[in-house]
Structure formats: C-alpha cells, structure tokens
Design a protein around this motif. Structure first.
Motif, PDB file in Angstrom:
ATOM      1  N   GLU A   1       2.346  14.822   5.544  1.00 41.00           N
ATOM      2  CA  GLU A   1       2.290  15.056   7.004  1.00 41.00           C
ATOM      3  C   GLU A   1       3.282  15.519   7.871  1.00 41.00           C
ATOM      4  O   GLU A   1       3.320  16.121   8.733  1.00 41.00           O
ATOM      5  CB  GLU A   1       1.149  14.332   7.687  1.00 41.00           C
ATOM      6  N   ARG A   2       4.321  14.336   7.583  1.00 39.93           N
ATOM      7  CA  ARG A   2       5.562  14.483   8.309  1.00 39.93           C
ATOM      8  C   ARG A   2       6.191  15.930   8.063  1.00 39.93           C
ATOM      9  O   ARG A   2       6.946  16.601   8.848  1.00 39.93           O
ATOM     10  CB  ARG A   2       6.572  13.241   8.174  1.00 39.93           C
ATOM     11  N   GLU A   3       6.252  16.094   6.818  1.00 40.70           N
ATOM     12  CA  GLU A   3       6.853  17.202   6.362  1.00 40.70           C
ATOM     13  C   GLU A   3       6.205  18.668   7.166  1.00 40.70           C
ATOM     14  O   GLU A   3       6.790  19.541   7.672  1.00 40.70           O
ATOM     15  CB  GLU A   3       6.581  17.727   4.972  1.00 40.70           C
ATOM     16  N   ALA A   4       4.874  18.609   7.630  1.00 40.23           N
ATOM     17  CA  ALA A   4       4.153  19.690   8.111  1.00 40.23           C
ATOM     18  C   ALA A   4       4.748  19.628   9.598  1.00 40.23           C
ATOM     19  O   ALA A   4       4.991  20.769  10.281  1.00 40.23           O
ATOM     20  CB  ALA A   4       2.775  19.497   8.415  1.00 40.23           C
ATOM     21  N   ILE A   5       5.077  18.500  10.256  1.00 36.24           N
ATOM     22  CA  ILE A   5       5.699  18.417  11.669  1.00 36.24           C
ATOM     23  C   ILE A   5       7.095  18.935  11.560  1.00 36.24           C
ATOM     24  O   ILE A   5       7.438  19.756  12.340  1.00 36.24           O
ATOM     25  CB  ILE A   5       5.741  16.845  12.072  1.00 36.24           C
ATOM     26  N   TYR A   6       7.736  18.583  10.562  1.00 37.83           N
ATOM     27  CA  TYR A   6       9.048  19.314  10.513  1.00 37.83           C
ATOM     28  C   TYR A   6       9.109  20.761  10.070  1.00 37.83           C
ATOM     29  O   TYR A   6      10.065  21.481  10.835  1.00 37.83           O
ATOM     30  CB  TYR A   6      10.017  18.434   9.144  1.00 37.83           C
TER      31      TYR A   6
ATOM     32  N   ALA B   1       1.011  -1.252  -0.051  1.00 37.70           N
ATOM     33  CA  ALA B   1      -0.210  -0.099   0.048  1.00 37.70           C
ATOM     34  C   ALA B   1       0.970   1.256   0.023  1.00 37.70           C
ATOM     35  O   ALA B   1       1.240   1.775   1.047  1.00 37.70           O
ATOM     36  CB  ALA B   1      -1.030   0.062   1.116  1.00 37.70           C
ATOM     37  N   ILE B   2       1.462   1.755  -1.191  1.00 44.01           N
ATOM     38  CA  ILE B   2       2.287   2.779  -1.339  1.00 44.01           C
ATOM     39  C   ILE B   2       1.712   4.096  -1.057  1.00 44.01           C
ATOM     40  O   ILE B   2       2.241   5.139  -0.653  1.00 44.01           O
ATOM     41  CB  ILE B   2       3.034   2.738  -2.762  1.00 44.01           C
ATOM     42  N   THR B   3       0.293   4.325  -1.586  1.00 40.84           N
ATOM     43  CA  THR B   3      -0.161   5.383  -1.596  1.00 40.84           C
ATOM     44  C   THR B   3      -0.308   6.026  -0.136  1.00 40.84           C
ATOM     45  O   THR B   3       0.051   7.530   0.153  1.00 40.84           O
ATOM     46  CB  THR B   3      -1.667   5.441  -2.141  1.00 40.84           C
ATOM     47  N   GLY B   4      -0.756   5.299   0.978  1.00 41.26           N
ATOM     48  CA  GLY B   4      -0.731   5.861   2.362  1.00 41.26           C
ATOM     49  C   GLY B   4       0.613   6.331   2.777  1.00 41.26           C
ATOM     50  O   GLY B   4       0.732   7.530   3.228  1.00 41.26           O
ATOM     51  N   LEU B   5       1.771   5.651   2.363  1.00 34.78           N
ATOM     52  CA  LEU B   5       3.248   6.302   2.590  1.00 34.78           C
ATOM     53  C   LEU B   5       3.027   7.768   2.075  1.00 34.78           C
ATOM     54  O   LEU B   5       3.752   8.634   2.941  1.00 34.78           O
ATOM     55  CB  LEU B   5       4.196   5.378   2.420  1.00 34.78           C
ATOM     56  N   THR B   6       2.891   8.018   1.141  1.00 36.13           N
ATOM     57  CA  THR B   6       2.993   9.456   0.373  1.00 36.13           C
ATOM     58  C   THR B   6       2.179  10.273   1.093  1.00 36.13           C
ATOM     59  O   THR B   6       2.475  11.247   1.355  1.00 36.13           O
ATOM     60  CB  THR B   6       2.873   9.128  -1.107  1.00 36.13           C
TER      61      THR B   6
END
Length: 407
Positions: A150-155, A140-145
């Motif tokens: 969202e991780r970029e938003a945390i950064y 399930a690659i789509t979920g990772l993208t």
C-alpha cells in the motif's frame, strides 16, 4: 572515560541489586537491523535484563542546519525531506509555509486543501511503516508485506505530483509546481476505495491478537507527566493521554475546516502508541475525503513571482519571466528581515521551523524542531529493567527516525 562510566554502573548495580555473575555491554547499533537506522544504544546488561542505556547519535554527519545557511530558500526544500523520509511531503510543505509566513504570502484556498490531502497521505504512509515494523518486530511479518504494497501505491501518488517517490521535494514556496493531474485523480479515487479494506484487515490481524498484545501491553510505558517533561509531541504524547495536536491547537492550511478527532491512549505503552497510530490512519482518511470532496477551484499557487518559478514556456518567450527564473534559481531574491516559527503536525509530532532572517538571500539561522530528536532522550528510561526484546518493540513503536536525530 566510557570505561570508567561503565565500571561505575557495574559497581552501582552490583551493590544495590546484588547482581549475580558479570554484567556486560551490548552495542545495539549503529548498523543493526533492529534499530532501523544509523544510531547506537550502548546497553549494560544483566543477562537479558537492561540495567542502563546510553544513546549515541551523529553517524550520518549531515549538519543540515548549517548547510541551510549557505542555500537559498528554495533549495532548502530538498534538505527538509531527508529528515523524516517516511513522510517527506509534510517536511517540504511545512518549510514552504514557514517562508510564506516570513514574506507575508497568502496562498489560495485550493493550495491549502491540496496540501492537506498530500500531508495526510504522507501521515498514513508514515504510520504504515511504523506500525508495520512494530508488528514485524513482534513476529507478525505478513502485515508488513501488506502495508508496504500500500505504501507503493502512495508513492505512485507522489510521482504524479512531483516525479519523486521517497525524497519528494514536493511543492513550491507559494503552492505547487503543477495542479493535480487527471492521472492523480484516477489513482487517488482508486486508492481511497481500496485502502480502507486493506487497513481493516491489518487492524483485524493485530489489534486483538493475543500474542501481539502480550508483547506490547505494559512495555515501554511513560506517564503523561514524564512525556511532557521530555517535550513529547505527536502520537507518543497522545498515547500517554495528552490530546495535543498542532492541527487543532494552532490550525494551519485550513485544518479548521475539517471534522476529525484526536485519538488518545492512557498508559503511554507500546500498545497504546500502536493503537493511536492505528486510529489516526482512519482519521487521516476522513480528512482526505473531506478535502478532496470539497476541493476549491482556483489557482494552485500564489501570485509571488519573486519566489515561484514561472512556466518554462514563459521563460523562453518573456523577458520578465526569464529574469524571475534567473533570480530564483541563482538565489538572488532578498527576503524581509524577521524571526518566525512555524509548526506542523508531522508524522512523529510537532515539526517546527525556527527561521531568523537578516534580510539576505539565505537564512541567518535556521533550526529544525525534530520530534524524534526530542523524545529519543527518554528511551533509556522507558527500557530500563526490560528485556532486549522489549527494547526493540519499544523503539519501533516510538518511530525513531535516524534522519531526524542527526540533522
């Protein structure tokens, strides 16, 4: 010597299980895309079936604990966030709490709540990577993208606190370098409003997905008894049914002020580990919202001039501030003699710092309790008899971080 060991393994399985054909060795790593880090598993295979596994670590060659014995206490912060770099602020702030315990420093309530906010944001970032990669390695690659966005938003939130993104060097002994800025408040409020919907979509995409469930249920399981005997902590232990969480068992940084539950599983398999982290993200969001809503007024650092860098303007205009700045930067501040242990609930479990001081300017001895290093030893048992594809998702769901293996 390794050849003789392999011969013994082949002989054992050939006689006990009547293996047809020839066994072979597969090196899974140290630089393999499915290992997600610099470590190796030497697998003895019968076709696709794993008969034996032997881990090899040490490819990073860092020796952090010995380096720390030649660094002053403030400089060690930058070493801690290279362990679990998926949730570096937890490492940084846990180290500061350890030094504060040694020197007898009490921080303001505002610092406690600020730390809770940043540590729970970091926990979410850690779980985004773990569960996103677990889903990806199951197809399930789509979920990772979605999650990496969202991780970029945390950064971006990290950047407002310390100017860094991945290896954060966040905070200071005694508190934070600066208070939450207006831009941080703006970004955090927007993220708290947007993220739950995104996380809900990821949950709907995977949690009841029949293909994903078939890939994860009854794969890589471990019992509560075996997990405890290995020294498991964190989500991997809770997935086996043991509700141990450092934030509740030994509260720190005012965690006792917040209302949250500890998600637990039953079978300790890949699916339970995935689901425990899924639920922990929701709980972390609850904690962040409580801490942010009730964020106390006051200072963002303790009054410890021997360890906390003064404002740069004061350094330029005040002799006492200049002296403190020089002594802190050059590592000329002695600490009390003592022996302390402090643990926090890291993204992967109990992250502990065992510090021995002889009264000098560097630790006499410092040991990091890295949860990955402890539970990785169970990996051969967890994958024995499974297929290579099962071994991959098992490793992902354990969230093995190479930086914690080779510290």
């Amino acid at each position: 010597m390794k050849d003789n060991k392999l011969s013994n393994i082949i002989s054992q399985y050939s006689s006990e299980e009547h293996v047809d054909g020839q066994l072979y060795t597969l090196n899974l790593g140290p630089t393999h895309p499915a290992t997600h880090g610099i470590f190796e598993n030497v697998l003895t295979m019968d076709g696709e079936k794993i008969l034996h596994s032997e881990q090899t670590i040490g490819y990073i060659h860092r020796a952090y604990e010995k380096i720390c014995e030649r660094r002053n206490f403030a400089q060690i912060t930058t070493l801690t966030d290279r362990m679990n770099y998926c949730s570096a602020p937890i490492n940084n702030l846990g180290w500061h709490m350890t030094v504060e315990k040694l020197i007898g420093c009490e921080v303001p309530k505002r610092v406690d709540y600020m730390r809770v906010i940043m540590m729970e944001i970091a926990r979410i970032a850690d779980h985004l990577v773990c569960n996103g990669v677990t889903a990806m390695d199951a197809g399930a690659i789509t979920g990772l993208t979605y999650l990496f966005r969202e991780r970029e938003a945390i950064y971006e939130l990290y950047e407002q606190i310390c100017g860094a993104r991945m290896t954060t060097n966040m905070g200071r002994i005694g508190g934070f370098e600066r208070d939450f800025s207006p831009k941080f408040h703006e970004l955090l409020q927007a993220w708290l409003k947007k993220f739950p919907k995104i996380w809900g979509e990821f949950c709907a995409l995977n949690e009841r997905n029949r293909i994903f469930m078939d890939r994860c249920i009854n794969v890589g399981g471990i019992s509560a008894e075996r997990a405890l005997s290995y020294g498991f902590t964190g989500p991997n232990l809770r997935a086996a049914g043991v509700d141990y969480d450092v934030r509740v068992a030994n509260p720190y940084s005012s965690y006792q002020d917040f209302d949250f539950i500890i998600p637990v599983g039953t079978s300790g398999d890949t699916y339970d580990r995935f689901m425990v982290r899924q639920q922990e993200v929701w709980e972390s969001l609850k904690i962040i919202e409580q801490a942010y809503k009730n964020l106390p007024d006051g200072d963002f650092h303790a009054d410890v001039p021997e360890f906390y860098l003064p404002e740069k303007a004061d350094v330029y205009n005040n002799m006492e501030a200049l002296i403190y700045h020089f002594k802190i930067v050059m590592g000329e501040t002695d600490v009390p003699k003592g022996e302390v242990y402090h643990a926090v609930e890291g993204g992967n479990g109990e992250l502990g710092f065992y510090l021995v001081s002889d009264g000098g300017r560097s630790p006499y001895r410092l040991h990091f309790r890295r949860p990955c290093f402890i539970y990785y030893q169970a990996y051969p048992e967890m994958i024995k008899g499974s297929m290579i594809s099962d071994a991959i998702v098992t490793m992902c769901s354990m969230n093995v971080i190479a930086g914690e293996l080779d510290a």
